[in-house]
Scaffold this active site. Structure first.
Site, PDB file in Angstrom:
ATOM      1  N   CYS A 253       0.831  -1.213   0.000  1.00  0.00           N
ATOM      2  CA  CYS A 253       0.000   0.000   0.000  1.00  0.00           C
ATOM      3  C   CYS A 253       0.863   1.259   0.000  1.00  0.00           C
ATOM      4  CB  CYS A 253      -0.927   0.018   1.220  1.00  0.00           C
ATOM      5  SG  CYS A 253      -2.047  -1.395   1.280  1.00  0.00           S
TER       6      CYS A 253
ATOM      7  N   ARG B  41      -7.933  -4.405  -3.129  1.00  0.00           N
ATOM      8  CA  ARG B  41      -7.460  -3.232  -3.888  1.00  0.00           C
ATOM      9  C   ARG B  41      -8.439  -2.990  -5.039  1.00  0.00           C
ATOM     10  NH1 ARG B  41      -2.390  -2.614  -1.734  1.00  0.00           N
ATOM     11  NH2 ARG B  41      -1.621  -4.556  -0.844  1.00  0.00           N
TER      12      ARG B  41
END
Ligand code: BEZ
Length: 238
Positions: A55, A138
């Protein structure tokens, strides 16, 4: 998990749907979505958790490209199932400490939604229980200036996204809208575009005969030139 809760958790918005509405606290203040963004494109994306490496690499990459997205009339909005103070601390750490692939001192200026309640994540199908019941996958939602979902991408927790592809997809969507064309595999501005399929035998014949403007591989597969500068001058603010 109760059945109703489980059904809510896996609700999946679809391409062509109105973007689900929500209000949320973000690192850039409160937002009312999508009405605050009417007239511009948005990319609403989720990540599994703050202070995680994949991330972090994604946020740095998106932050570095933020200006390019803004020039294409598109705002970025991130989300994870973390609180506002975690988001703030993570973004400060990224700026102050993280150097990655030549990127450093990176400031994330787009809003990052706190979604501890999972209210937004559930509305957008970002919780996919087979992958995780506590972290968002995601997800990437491309939402147009009228608030319609135009493209959806989902990646698992382990796989960082390709941000050049996200930018390419945005420009391809805008090109289709602006010039009434479709874009073939791997299209980039300057490449030939595809014109809509012939709807009658007469049009099919006309197309095959028009060798000046069109390049028809067969009656159903015709391309034409679309000047790169015309695309970029139309879509990208200087
Ligand atoms: C990461 O961003 O590094 C990550 C987050 C959740 C699961 C696996 C990796």
């Amino acid at each position: 998990m109760e059945l109703q809760e489980q059904q809510q958790a896996v609700f999946m918005p679809r391409i062509g749907d109105n973007a689900p509405e929500f209000t949320a606290k973000t690192t850039q203040g409160d937002i009312n979505f999508p009405s605050d963004y009417t007239g511009q494109w948005t990319i609403l994306f989720s990540h599994p958790a703050d202070f995680t490496p994949v991330c972090t690499s994604e946020f740095m990459t998106f932050a570095v490209m933020h200006e390019d997205f803004k020039k294409a009339n598109c705002e970025l909005i991130g989300l994870s199932i973390d609180g506002l103070y975690s988001h703030i601390a993570w973004l400060r750490t990224i700026k102050e400490k993280i150097e990655y692939k030549g990127m450093k001192d990176v400031e994330v200026n787009f809003p990052l939604i706190e979604d501890i309640s999972m209210n937004v994540a559930k509305k957008y199908g970002m919780i996919q229980p087979g992958e995780s019941t506590t972290q968002a996958v995601r997800a990437v939602f491309f939402i147009d200036p009228k608030g319609i979902i135009r493209t959806i991408l989902y990646y698992p927790l382990s796989t960082g996204r390709n941000f050049k592809e996200i930018y390419r997809t945005l420009i391809a969507l805008q090109t289709s809208d602006e010039f009434n064309v479709a874009t073939p595999a791997d299209w980039e501005p300057g490449d030939d575009v595809i014109i809509s399929p012939a709807g009658s035998c007469g049009v099919a014949k006309e197309r095959m005969d028009d060798t000046e403007e069109l390049d028809c591989k067969d009656w159903f597969f015709c391309t034409k030139k679309l000047d790169k500068d015309l695309v970029l001058d139309t879509l990208i603010k200087k």
